[in-house]
Design an enzyme around this catalytic site. Sequence first.
Site, PDB file in Angstrom:
ATOM      1  N   ARG A 140     -34.042  39.640 -35.701  1.00  0.00           N
ATOM      2  CA  ARG A 140     -33.422  38.857 -36.768  1.00  0.00           C
ATOM      3  C   ARG A 140     -32.389  39.698 -37.503  1.00  0.00           C
ATOM      4  NH1 ARG A 140     -36.904  36.036 -41.545  1.00  0.00           N
ATOM      5  NH2 ARG A 140     -37.044  38.223 -42.124  1.00  0.00           N
ATOM      6  N   ASP A 180     -39.014  25.329 -50.341  1.00  0.00           N
ATOM      7  CA  ASP A 180     -39.074  26.789 -50.337  1.00  0.00           C
ATOM      8  C   ASP A 180     -37.645  27.294 -50.146  1.00  0.00           C
ATOM      9  OD1 ASP A 180     -39.162  29.503 -49.527  1.00  0.00           O
ATOM     10  OD2 ASP A 180     -41.194  29.272 -48.751  1.00  0.00           O
ATOM     11  N   TYR A 231     -36.177  39.022 -54.119  1.00  0.00           N
ATOM     12  CA  TYR A 231     -35.930  40.348 -53.537  1.00  0.00           C
ATOM     13  C   TYR A 231     -35.092  40.287 -52.266  1.00  0.00           C
ATOM     14  CZ  TYR A 231     -40.373  38.716 -51.535  1.00  0.00           C
ATOM     15  OH  TYR A 231     -41.367  37.946 -50.986  1.00  0.00           O
ATOM     16  N   LYS A 232     -34.736  39.090 -51.808  1.00  0.00           N
ATOM     17  CA  LYS A 232     -33.894  38.966 -50.615  1.00  0.00           C
ATOM     18  C   LYS A 232     -32.431  38.977 -51.048  1.00  0.00           C
ATOM     19  CE  LYS A 232     -37.473  36.243 -48.263  1.00  0.00           C
ATOM     20  NZ  LYS A 232     -38.003  37.283 -47.371  1.00  0.00           N
TER      21      LYS A 232
END
Length: 402
Positions: free
Chosen positions: A377, A205, A230-231
């Site tokens: 985060r 992943d 999309y990151k």
Amino acid sequence: MVTTAAELDAADPLARFRERFVGADTDLVYFDGNSLGRPVASAADRLGEFVRQEWGGRLIRGWDESWMELPTRLGDDLGRVTLGAAAGQTAVGDSTTVWLYKLMRAAVDHAVRTDPGRTEIVIDTDNFPTDRYVAEGIAAERGLTLRWIEVDTSTGVTADQLTDAVGECTALVVLNHVAYRSAWLADAPELTRIAHAAGALVLWDLCHSAGAVPVALDEWDADLAVGCTYKYLNGGPGSPAFGYVNTRLQGELTQPIQGWMGHADPFLMGPGYTPAPGMRRFISGTPPILGMVAMQSMLELVEEAGIDAIRAKSVALTSYAVELADATLPEVTLASPRDAALRGGHVTLHHDRMREVTARLWRRDVIPDYRDPGGLRIGLSPLSTSFDEVERGIAAVAEALR
């Protein structure tokens, strides 16, 4: 010695890229680039031109002229620029969840067909939830067993842990390259070697590494990989995911969602399914063309900057965040690897009240995200984030905690 944010920004060879992102010139502090990247400014023109020229002008002819091949053409670009993958092994389309299902299911079916004794999927307890949920569903469908690797949420899977978990019953190993919670950066070549030595396939992943951390799928001899766009690839909300299947496996695996776009002749409309040759067979339904347009703008920036330079900036940003946290947040503990070589593109700070802190920060346009247990985060997208932004953000965390 360069220590201040202003000096770090002045010395940053990639600082010029920041102005190419929508909103980067505002006072908002964006610490969530590892969940949703800022839009590239040129994507607006690209999308508008697509609507006017390709969609509006060419209409249905667009499929014959370019859209049918876009999933594999863009996949090849993605493989070349960010994944270390030769052409013909990557395709774009579907969601991350769908790609995970297709490739996990294809892998375990192949393993069981080849050796009926391979009845286990190895996965860790801190793997991303979707990966775990899909693995649970496939195990239930196929009567397989999940073998769990227990990991600390501030680290990730080690070589010793994987060696203890795999064996003659292992069909598939599912691993995150960068752990979503801690940012632990897995030793992908070594873990792949360990799985292969046990006769198992590996699915990587890459959601938290593609576009920020160098990946070398071919060099690792990886079997399968899945990632989102999309990151750090800034394709926008819900932009399509990608799948990678090593050339040596493409003719061996049977993908379980047999749709018309993966047929050898999609327009034959015949009574039976004949898989297309190569990577094309792993495409299922009609590709989300609009969702692929914006990502092309970011992929061009990544290629221009170079993935190694992006990684160097990422290390510098996260190291600066850790340095500031150490100096100004004495009540906070680091829930990510301190060694930058073991850390991906984000940093997680732990405090029991971080959920409340995150909510307070959002109200004042400082945008981190929260992950249990008690983790704030900080996702730092290298091309759109400045050192000044990191400094202002950490100062806001300290104020919110007070």
